[in-house]
Design a protein around this motif. Sequence first.
Motif, PDB file in Angstrom:
ATOM      1  N   ARG A   1      63.785 -12.863   9.213  1.00 35.84           N
ATOM      2  CA  ARG A   1      63.753 -11.540   9.842  1.00 35.84           C
ATOM      3  C   ARG A   1      64.481 -10.497   8.966  1.00 35.84           C
ATOM      4  N   VAL A   2      65.576 -10.935   8.381  1.00 39.42           N
ATOM      5  CA  VAL A   2      66.333 -10.029   7.499  1.00 39.42           C
ATOM      6  C   VAL A   2      65.471  -9.643   6.301  1.00 39.42           C
ATOM      7  N   ARG A   3      64.788 -10.633   5.743  1.00 41.11           N
ATOM      8  CA  ARG A   3      63.939 -10.372   4.571  1.00 41.11           C
ATOM      9  C   ARG A   3      62.818  -9.380   4.932  1.00 41.11           C
ATOM     10  N   ARG A   4      62.206  -9.598   6.089  1.00 39.11           N
ATOM     11  CA  ARG A   4      61.129  -8.682   6.511  1.00 39.11           C
ATOM     12  C   ARG A   4      61.676  -7.272   6.719  1.00 39.11           C
ATOM     13  N   ALA A   5      62.876  -7.203   7.284  1.00 38.06           N
ATOM     14  CA  ALA A   5      63.485  -5.884   7.514  1.00 38.06           C
ATOM     15  C   ALA A   5      63.708  -5.172   6.187  1.00 38.06           C
ATOM     16  N   ARG A   6      64.189  -5.901   5.215  1.00 41.70           N
ATOM     17  CA  ARG A   6      64.439  -5.233   3.931  1.00 41.70           C
ATOM     18  C   ARG A   6      63.131  -4.768   3.300  1.00 41.70           C
TER      19      ARG A   6
END
Length: 235
Positions: A170-175
């Motif tokens: 989720r963090v990767r997608r957010a970035r």
Amino acid sequence: MQVAGWEHVFKLDPDKTLSDETLEAICESGTDALVIGGSSGVTYDNTVDLLARVRRYEVPCALELSTPEAAVPGFDLYLVPLVLNTERGAWITGRQAEGVLGYGPLIPWEATLAEGYIILNAEAEAARVTEAQTELDEERTLAYVDVADRLMRLPIIYLEYSGRFGDMERVRRARRRLAQGRLFYGGGIADAEQAAAAALAADTVVVGNALYADWRTALHTVDAVKRVKREGKLV
Ligand code: 1GP
């Protein structure tokens, strides 16, 4: 001083204790910056004390202002959190407006940045205090990311899992979704391995509690993050 080059940050809590030896090791660890702040027990006095102790070292030091009473002059940078996923407006703009009312002419605006917090761990003290709506699915998380990044154009979008290691996918997608801001990740990083995984996903990795649980292991997170950022992959 801006945050563009920050890859690794240690967050120090003025309400917790660190020995001089530990503090020296933290300040000389090669981290990009210290952020001083906490969700409870932060006062003017304990903030001044900690600032005086870290000022002996060259590491840049920012104050994260969760409460206007702890506004201490002399930091390199001031970070003002806006908690985006709460229904309590006081945590989005209300307390910030009170701070401006109280300190207006003294605020160093050129050294002040807003952080758009999206709190995702219901157990975190910050979630409890702000009554954050932490049960967001990925789509809704990304909607908050767009609000912070594209609508409000905040310089920092902060995915906060404080106390628990989060969902790196989720963090990767957010970035990857960001148009202009910088993605901070913080929460539950205990060792080099977790720090490396977070460095792959986020722009800036924040390590807090680990310093108080096992600071020697926490120090290894600096190299882990730096290596991933240099190589662009886990090494
Ligand atoms: C807290 O995001 C930071 O605001 C870091 O979290 O204390 O769990 O490392 P931890």
